[in-house]
Design a protein around this motif. Structure first.
Motif, PDB file in Angstrom:
ATOM      1  N   HIS A 220      33.801 -43.764 -41.048  1.00  0.00           N
ATOM      2  CA  HIS A 220      32.449 -43.685 -41.602  1.00  0.00           C
ATOM      3  C   HIS A 220      32.461 -43.474 -43.115  1.00  0.00           C
ATOM      4  CE1 HIS A 220      33.904 -39.868 -40.020  1.00  0.00           C
ATOM      5  NE2 HIS A 220      33.257 -39.268 -40.999  1.00  0.00           N
ATOM      6  N   ALA A 224      29.739 -48.548 -44.071  1.00  0.00           N
ATOM      7  CA  ALA A 224      28.419 -48.172 -43.565  1.00  0.00           C
ATOM      8  C   ALA A 224      27.912 -49.189 -42.554  1.00  0.00           C
ATOM      9  CB  ALA A 224      27.427 -48.057 -44.726  1.00  0.00           C
ATOM     10  N   PRO A 246      29.951 -47.489 -47.947  1.00  0.00           N
ATOM     11  CA  PRO A 246      28.867 -46.542 -48.184  1.00  0.00           C
ATOM     12  C   PRO A 246      28.510 -46.502 -49.670  1.00  0.00           C
ATOM     13  CG  PRO A 246      30.656 -45.549 -46.904  1.00  0.00           C
ATOM     14  CD  PRO A 246      31.170 -46.840 -47.443  1.00  0.00           C
ATOM     15  N   THR A 343      24.462 -39.372 -39.702  1.00  0.00           N
ATOM     16  CA  THR A 343      25.044 -40.599 -39.171  1.00  0.00           C
ATOM     17  C   THR A 343      24.537 -40.842 -37.753  1.00  0.00           C
ATOM     18  OG1 THR A 343      26.965 -39.367 -38.391  1.00  0.00           O
ATOM     19  CG2 THR A 343      27.139 -40.403 -40.552  1.00  0.00           C
ATOM     20  N   SER A 379      25.724 -45.772 -41.170  1.00  0.00           N
ATOM     21  CA  SER A 379      24.968 -44.807 -41.978  1.00  0.00           C
ATOM     22  C   SER A 379      24.134 -45.520 -43.020  1.00  0.00           C
ATOM     23  CB  SER A 379      25.920 -43.819 -42.661  1.00  0.00           C
ATOM     24  OG  SER A 379      26.805 -44.507 -43.520  1.00  0.00           O
TER      25      SER A 379
END
Length: 379
Positions: A220, A224, A246, A343, A379
């Motif tokens: 993670h 993303a 991310p 998340t 996320s």
């Protein structure tokens, strides 16, 4: 290792990282052109790395059979903070019309190990062996009575990696990355053998695609979102793997792929797109569930430099499964991660008929086949 403990909660629960910026990502495509994207696979590329820090390694074989079954078998080797290593064998069998053949198993492996040659993998009631000529995998699993596997995968077209090592690195010092993402592929192979699914014997024959992946950091923190494409037709195969980092790494998109026809690699590609052209909001989680897609590939044949353009687009009405990843982890971890990090990872898996349009040099053609695709939101 400093980055793993920079924020104590992040190291445990996976909360958001600081904003490092786009320069902290060294994409596998950096410095490459369509003419230099292709990397030939070696034995070392097909070896398990067994890194001594947090990482996840996988071998995944996707099967598209003449009987209409769509299958994947996968080994997952996970290392948590260099302290604890676990392994799972996962098998999915899906048929659009025969519900009795459908199965999904994920089984913890006992006494697992990577062989001395670093390409074989064994555990109690499981073996995966690569031939000396690097062309054939033999997979046999009796780890779960609901999914007994005995198959042989034979590479039909050249395997590939992108660039020198197929790896994207993460970190502010390119010479000392603190994370990585690596993929190598067999875009087209054949499969033969048997699978016993819920007691039903399935004679397996058809096409296969193989990918070996390594996420050398917390998944993670690396990505993303993901898009994955595996198209298999009578003569043509196409694969695409895309992830978006991310915001901590600038929300950058890394997209690699290839198109092959029979035993010829038409192009290993780094100029690709993955679009969800029609979506709906998933009431369960708010993610934009894909309803229609468009995927494109652009590149050149490595030897002849013949240009390639390929497009696959249309509706994907058959959602095989929507996987709530958080439901697979312990309740207390789920509560901490969801409450602090925000998340909510879901994987949407699709199996649909599709057609690909290919222009290779002066030749243009369209071929019908099968599309297995995944859209992952983290996320």
């Amino acid at each position: 290792m400093l980055k793993w403990v920079q924020s104590g909660l992040s190291a445990v629960a996976g909360t958001a990282e600081p904003i490092y910026g786009p320069d902290a990502l060294q994409s596998v495509t950096t410095g490459l052109t369509p003419e230099t994207a292709f990397g030939e696979l070696t034995r070392q590329d097909l070896e398990w790395r067994s890194l001594p820090y947090t990482n996840v390694e996988t071998q995944t074989f996707y099967l598209t059979t003449v009987t209409g079954h769509v299958v994947f078998v996968q080994v997952i080797l996970s290392n948590i903070a260099g302290l604890h290593t676990t392994a799972q064998f996962t098998c999915r069998v899906y048929h659009p019309d025969n519900a009795e053949d459908r199965v999904w198993t994920s089984t913890h492996l006992e006494n697992f190990k990577v062989g001395a040659d670093k390409t074989s993998f064994t555990a109690d009631k499981l073996s995966i062996d690569l031939s000396e000529d690097l062309n054939t995998y033999k997979i046999k699993s009796e780890v779960n009575d609901k999914s007994l596997v005995d198959i042989v995968i034979v590479r039909e077209a050249p395997g590939f990696k992108i660039g020198k090592n197929g790896t994207t690195n993460f970190g502010t010092d390119p010479k000392n990355p603190w994370g990585s993402m690596r993929h190598v592929f067999w875009p087209r192979a054949t499969v033969a053998g048997t699978i016993v699914s819920n007691g039903h014997l399935i004679e397996v024959s058809g096409n296969a695609m193989y990918v070996m992946a390594l996420q050398g950091m917390k998944p993670h923190h690396a990505a993303a979102r993901w898009n994955f494409v595996n198209f298999q037709g009578p003569t043509t195969s196409a694969v695409l793997m895309e992830f978006t980092t991310p915001p901590s790494y600038g929300s950058q998109v890394v997209n690699v792929g290839a198109v092959v026809r029979k035993d010829q690699l038409l192009a290993a590609t780094i100029v690709n797109t993955a679009e969800h052209t029609k979506v709906k909001s998933d009431d369960a989680n708010g993610w934009p569930e894909p309803l229609e897609v468009k995927f494109t590939w652009s590149g050149v044949q490595p030897e002849s430099l013949t240009p390639l353009q390929a497009t696959l687009e249309g509706a994907i009405p058959n959602l095989v499964e929507r996987v709530d990843v958080m439901s697979e982890i312990p309740a207390f971890v789920k509560k901490v991660v969801a409450g602090v990090a925000g998340t909510k990872p879901y994987i949407y898996q699709y199996s649909n008929p599709a057609s690909i349009k290919v222009k290779f040099g002066d030749e243009e053609y369209e071929e019908a086949g099968h599309l297995y695709s995944e859209a992952t939101f983290i996320s």
